[in-house]
Each structure stands twice: as structure tokens, then as C-alpha cells.
Design a protein around this motif. Structure first.
Motif, PDB file in Angstrom:
ATOM      1  N   PRO A  12      29.436  -9.295  52.483  1.00  0.00           N
ATOM      2  CA  PRO A  12      29.344  -8.903  53.891  1.00  0.00           C
ATOM      3  C   PRO A  12      28.002  -8.245  54.191  1.00  0.00           C
ATOM      4  O   PRO A  12      27.581  -7.311  53.514  1.00  0.00           O
ATOM      5  CB  PRO A  12      30.501  -7.897  54.040  1.00  0.00           C
ATOM      6  N   GLY A  13      27.307  -8.781  55.180  1.00  0.00           N
ATOM      7  CA  GLY A  13      26.024  -8.234  55.566  1.00  0.00           C
ATOM      8  C   GLY A  13      24.852  -8.663  54.714  1.00  0.00           C
ATOM      9  O   GLY A  13      23.701  -8.343  55.021  1.00  0.00           O
ATOM     10  N   GLY A  14      25.115  -9.403  53.637  1.00  0.00           N
ATOM     11  CA  GLY A  14      24.041  -9.793  52.742  1.00  0.00           C
ATOM     12  C   GLY A  14      23.410 -11.129  53.063  1.00  0.00           C
ATOM     13  O   GLY A  14      22.319 -11.439  52.572  1.00  0.00           O
ATOM     14  N   SER A  15      24.094 -11.917  53.864  1.00  0.00           N
ATOM     15  CA  SER A  15      23.603 -13.253  54.200  1.00  0.00           C
ATOM     16  C   SER A  15      24.274 -13.709  55.488  1.00  0.00           C
ATOM     17  O   SER A  15      25.232 -13.091  55.962  1.00  0.00           O
ATOM     18  CB  SER A  15      23.902 -14.242  53.069  1.00  0.00           C
ATOM     19  N   VAL A  16      23.757 -14.794  56.033  1.00  0.00           N
ATOM     20  CA  VAL A  16      24.408 -15.453  57.159  1.00  0.00           C
ATOM     21  C   VAL A  16      24.786 -16.858  56.704  1.00  0.00           C
ATOM     22  O   VAL A  16      23.925 -17.631  56.271  1.00  0.00           O
ATOM     23  CB  VAL A  16      23.496 -15.499  58.402  1.00  0.00           C
ATOM     24  N   TRP A  17      26.070 -17.140  56.774  1.00  0.00           N
ATOM     25  CA  TRP A  17      26.626 -18.436  56.389  1.00  0.00           C
ATOM     26  C   TRP A  17      27.064 -19.137  57.670  1.00  0.00           C
ATOM     27  O   TRP A  17      27.832 -18.591  58.452  1.00  0.00           O
ATOM     28  CB  TRP A  17      27.784 -18.208  55.424  1.00  0.00           C
ATOM     29  N   PHE A  18      26.539 -20.340  57.865  1.00  0.00           N
ATOM     30  CA  PHE A  18      26.983 -21.124  59.019  1.00  0.00           C
ATOM     31  C   PHE A  18      27.122 -22.589  58.617  1.00  0.00           C
ATOM     32  O   PHE A  18      26.381 -23.093  57.783  1.00  0.00           O
ATOM     33  CB  PHE A  18      26.025 -20.967  60.209  1.00  0.00           C
ATOM     34  N   ASP A  19      28.100 -23.237  59.204  1.00  0.00           N
ATOM     35  CA  ASP A  19      28.393 -24.649  58.933  1.00  0.00           C
ATOM     36  C   ASP A  19      28.159 -25.479  60.179  1.00  0.00           C
ATOM     37  O   ASP A  19      28.496 -25.047  61.292  1.00  0.00           O
ATOM     38  CB  ASP A  19      29.847 -24.828  58.487  1.00  0.00           C
ATOM     39  N   VAL A  20      27.600 -26.649  59.989  1.00  0.00           N
ATOM     40  CA  VAL A  20      27.400 -27.598  61.088  1.00  0.00           C
ATOM     41  C   VAL A  20      28.409 -28.729  60.908  1.00  0.00           C
ATOM     42  O   VAL A  20      28.421 -29.400  59.877  1.00  0.00           O
ATOM     43  CB  VAL A  20      25.966 -28.147  61.098  1.00  0.00           C
TER      44      VAL A  20
END
Length: 225
Positions: free
Chosen positions: A76-84
Motif C-alpha cells: 500500500p502506497g508503494g506503487s500504482v497498479w492499474f490494468d487496461v
């Protein structure tokens, strides 16, 4: 023009990886916020590369994603994960190739366009890796960010955005990640030996505000194509 809606999900890494791309899928960018730390294995990795006892003591989940690549530490707060998510029905209209490698480069180009729209790219030029999988250290392919694959984005020659992909009959799910902080020591503590020699390669990071804005900028770039 195809609109990509931005949606947010929060929960365990296991639940977020299990989100389905089914026949009713729409063009979307999913922002996935983990509520507790997890080590995510690639789809074909052996489970014994992770030190299960160390993970249990540290309160870190061990999960497996359905897309390829190496180990990723999600905090949490260490990265941004996003899916397309690109449904099969709109693949051609948005310019997505049937070729898996070319489709990764397609998304990487959109990620670079989104970073540019956010004013990111100087100092240090951005580029999309257009070749096959390339390893720069003995840690690849154990750790995702220790190598560079097609479509992944570098800043000043250092990996910034990781991308993996899973395709089903219903559509494609590209899983993307950018670090806000890079914690190689924390990751190494959770891996089982014997470990590769040398240090993990450097990883490029983004400020938290820029990383959080990236999924929306990617959705805008995709919608403008």
C-alpha cells in the motif's frame, strides 16, 4: 472514438487479480489498490521461489497473477497498479494488434503519451522497449523489474513501467505498475534461496501525485486514439 472509463477497486491482491474480464467487459482502466502487502508470482513461476515462512511472519500475502513475468512486491502506497481492459469486440477499432508483442508496444506508446501529458519525461528521456525480453542481471526472470519486456517503459534507460498481459476469448487485460518507492531489500527478504548474485537493478520511480494521475492520463490517451 472509444471511451475508456476509469474505475477504482480496493482489496487484497488475490481478490484484485481475480477480477474477471468476461463477455460483458467494457473498455476500462482499473486502478487496483491493495489493502495489505503481497508478493505476486507470475503465471508460470514456481511457488518455491518465495520464502513462505518469511512472508507469514511479515504479514505478506503470496498470490499468483494470471499474466506472465516475475515476482512483484505490492505494498500500500508503494506503487500504482492499474490494468487496461480491452474487450475483443473493440480490439480492432482501438488499433490493438492480434500479435501479443505488438499489442504490448501499442500500450507502451500510450503510457509514454500519458506521461508526456503529465509533464513527465525530463530530465531523462522516455522510451518504449520494442524488442523481445531482455535481461540486464542474474535476477531476471525471477524479479519482474530486473528485466525489460516488449512495451515496457524506461526513463533514462531505467525501467519505469512494467506491463504484462493476459488474453481470453472476452478480451485482453494488461497489468501495469509504476513504483512510488523501490524497496529491493524488502523484496529480497521475502524470496527463497539460493538467490542470484549481485544487487537488484535500479528501478525508476514517480512522485506519488504523478503516479496516481497516470491511470487517468492513460485512459485519456486510449480514448483519443
Amino acid at each position: 472514438m472509444t471511451t475508456f472509463a476509469l474505475r477504482s477497486f480496493a482489496g487484497s491482491a488475490a481478490d484484485l487479480h481475480a477480477l474477471p474480464v468476461d463477455d460483458g467487459a467494457r473498455p476500462e482502466v482499473w486502478v487496483c489498490d491493495v489493502d495489505r502487502p503481497a508478493v505476486a508470482l507470475g503465471s508460470t513461476q514456481r511457488a518455491d521461489v518465495v520464502a513462505r515462512e518469511a512472508c507469514e511472519v511479515a504479514g505478506v500475502d503470496v498470490v499468483r497473477r494470471r499474466s506472465g513475468g516475475g515476482v512483484v512486491l505490492l505494498e500500500p502506497g508503494g506503487s500504482v497498479w492499474f490494468d487496461v481492459v480491452v474487450p475483443t469486440a473493440v480490439r480492432a477499432s482501438v488499433g490493438l494488434s492480434d500479435d501479443v508483442g505488438a499489442s504490448m508496444v501499442w500500450l507502451g506508446d500510450h503510457v509514454v503519451a500519458a506521461l508526456g501529458a503529465l509533464g513527465i519525461g525530463s530530465p531523462g528521456p522516455l522510451d518504449v522497449h520494442r524488442g523481445g525480453m531482455a535481461c540486464s542481471s542474474t535476477w531476471c526472470p525471477l524479479v519482474c523489474f530486473a528485466g525489460i519486456g516488449p512495451g515496457e517503459v524506461r526513463r533514462d534507460g531505467v525501467k519505469l513501467v512494467g506491463i504484462s498481459q493476459r488474453r481470453t476469448r472476452a478480451g485482453s487485460r494488461f497489468q501495469c505498475m509504476v513504483h512510488v518507492r523501490w524497496s529491493p531489500g524488502r523484496l529480497v527478504e521475502l524470496l527463497a534461496g539460493p538467490l542470484p548474485s549481485g544487487a537488484l537493478p535500479a528501478v525508476a520511480v514517480l512522485p506519488a501525485a504523478a503516479a496516481s494521475a497516470l491511470p487517468g492520463a492513460v485512459a485519456a490517451s486510449l480514448g483519443a486514439s
